[in-house]
Design a protein around this motif. Structure first.
Motif, short mmCIF file in Angstrom:
data_model
loop_
_atom_site.label_atom_id
_atom_site.label_comp_id
_atom_site.label_asym_id
_atom_site.label_seq_id
_atom_site.Cartn_x
_atom_site.Cartn_y
_atom_site.Cartn_z
N ALA A 27 3.12 11.85 -19.99
CA ALA A 27 4.41 11.17 -19.83
C ALA A 27 4.58 10.68 -18.39
N TRP A 28 4.19 11.51 -17.43
CA TRP A 28 4.27 11.13 -16.01
C TRP A 28 3.42 9.87 -15.76
N GLY A 29 2.23 9.84 -16.29
CA GLY A 29 1.36 8.68 -16.12
C GLY A 29 1.92 7.42 -16.75
N VAL A 30 2.51 7.56 -17.92
CA VAL A 30 3.12 6.40 -18.59
C VAL A 30 4.29 5.87 -17.77
N VAL A 31 5.13 6.76 -17.28
CA VAL A 31 6.29 6.34 -16.48
C VAL A 31 5.82 5.65 -15.20
N MET A 32 4.85 6.22 -14.52
CA MET A 32 4.35 5.61 -13.28
C MET A 32 3.73 4.25 -13.56
N THR A 33 3.01 4.13 -14.65
CA THR A 33 2.42 2.84 -15.02
C THR A 33 3.49 1.80 -15.28
N LEU A 34 4.53 2.18 -15.99
CA LEU A 34 5.61 1.23 -16.27
C LEU A 34 6.34 0.82 -14.99
N ILE A 35 6.55 1.75 -14.08
CA ILE A 35 7.20 1.42 -12.81
C ILE A 35 6.34 0.44 -12.01
N LYS A 36 5.06 0.69 -11.95
CA LYS A 36 4.17 -0.20 -11.20
C LYS A 36 4.06 -1.56 -11.88
N ALA A 37 4.09 -1.58 -13.22
CA ALA A 37 4.05 -2.86 -13.94
C ALA A 37 5.32 -3.66 -13.67
N MET A 38 6.47 -2.99 -13.63
CA MET A 38 7.71 -3.71 -13.32
C MET A 38 7.68 -4.28 -11.92
N ASP A 39 7.12 -3.53 -10.97
CA ASP A 39 6.98 -4.05 -9.61
C ASP A 39 6.07 -5.27 -9.58
N LEU A 40 5.01 -5.22 -10.36
CA LEU A 40 4.06 -6.32 -10.38
C LEU A 40 4.68 -7.59 -10.94
N PHE A 41 5.42 -7.47 -12.03
CA PHE A 41 5.98 -8.67 -12.68
C PHE A 41 7.31 -9.10 -12.06
N ALA A 42 8.02 -8.21 -11.41
CA ALA A 42 9.31 -8.57 -10.82
C ALA A 42 9.14 -9.15 -9.42
N GLY A 43 8.11 -8.71 -8.73
CA GLY A 43 7.99 -9.12 -7.35
C GLY A 43 6.96 -10.15 -7.18
#
Length: 43
Positions: A27-43
């Motif tokens: 679950a920790w890995g999935v959450v971290m992946t989603l956070i990094k993906a949001m940073d990638l597509f938002a920024g």
């Protein structure tokens, strides 16, 4: 018969512990992946 109930309870506890041991880092890995993906597509 009481021994079977005790064994089942112990087995269930071990099963939950095993799932927690695997599930929490997963679950920790999935959450971290989603956070990094949001940073990638938002920024």
């Amino acid at each position: 018969m009481a021994q079977n109930e005790s064994t089942t309870t112990t087995g269930s506890a071990k099963l939950y512990l095993a799932w927690a041991f695997v599930g929490v880092p997963l679950a920790w890995g999935v959450v971290m992946t989603l956070i990094k993906a949001m940073d990638l597509f938002a920024g």
